[in-house]
Write a protein that holds these residues in place. Sequence first.
Motif, PDB file in Angstrom:
ATOM      1  N   ASP A 124       3.984   5.602  -5.572  1.00 51.05           N
ATOM      2  CA  ASP A 124       3.957   5.608  -7.040  1.00 51.05           C
ATOM      3  C   ASP A 124       2.940   6.619  -7.568  1.00 51.05           C
ATOM      4  OD1 ASP A 124       5.895   3.667  -7.115  1.00 51.05           O
ATOM      5  OD2 ASP A 124       4.495   2.014  -7.526  1.00 51.05           O
ATOM      6  N   GLU A 125       1.890   6.875  -6.815  1.00 52.20           N
ATOM      7  CA  GLU A 125       0.840   7.799  -7.252  1.00 52.20           C
ATOM      8  C   GLU A 125       1.242   9.262  -7.085  1.00 52.20           C
ATOM      9  OE1 GLU A 125      -2.714   6.739  -5.134  1.00 52.20           O
ATOM     10  OE2 GLU A 125      -2.967   4.884  -6.249  1.00 52.20           O
ATOM     11  N   THR A 126       2.225   9.514  -6.218  1.00 52.95           N
ATOM     12  CA  THR A 126       2.616  10.912  -5.987  1.00 52.95           C
ATOM     13  C   THR A 126       3.700  11.377  -6.906  1.00 52.95           C
ATOM     14  OG1 THR A 126       4.167  10.244  -4.260  1.00 52.95           O
ATOM     15  CG2 THR A 126       1.942  10.911  -3.598  1.00 52.95           C
ATOM     16  N   LEU A 169       0.825  -1.205   0.000  1.00 54.44           N
ATOM     17  CA  LEU A 169       0.000   0.000   0.000  1.00 54.44           C
ATOM     18  C   LEU A 169       0.862   1.260   0.000  1.00 54.44           C
ATOM     19  CD1 LEU A 169      -2.808  -1.062   2.472  1.00 54.44           C
ATOM     20  CD2 LEU A 169      -3.056  -0.663   0.022  1.00 54.44           C
ATOM     21  N   ILE A 170       1.908   1.254   0.793  1.00 51.75           N
ATOM     22  CA  ILE A 170       2.807   2.408   0.851  1.00 51.75           C
ATOM     23  C   ILE A 170       3.493   2.606  -0.497  1.00 51.75           C
ATOM     24  CG2 ILE A 170       4.977   3.256   1.849  1.00 51.75           C
ATOM     25  CD1 ILE A 170       4.010   2.005   4.527  1.00 51.75           C
TER      26      ILE A 170
END
Length: 78
Positions: A76-78, A70-71
């Motif tokens: 990866d999304e930021t 999850l981390i």
Amino acid sequence: MVKRKSPANPEAIAGWKYEEKVTEIEKIIAQIEAGELGLEEVFEQFATAIEYLRQCESFLQQRQQQVDLLIETLQDET
């Protein structure tokens, strides 16, 4: 002595709950420390506690892997 293998997924066991296993381990330890058990039963209960500890460790490792994933996904999304 027969060595038991921890299941790959402790939760696959019907009704398995981390908190209940920890409580069971604590009860076993209390009984052993109180001297309430005969020697043979001490060894049996000790083996049971070790199996529960292995199950709990497996559970926590699985959860740690999920958290790590999850981390990583968030990073990866930021």
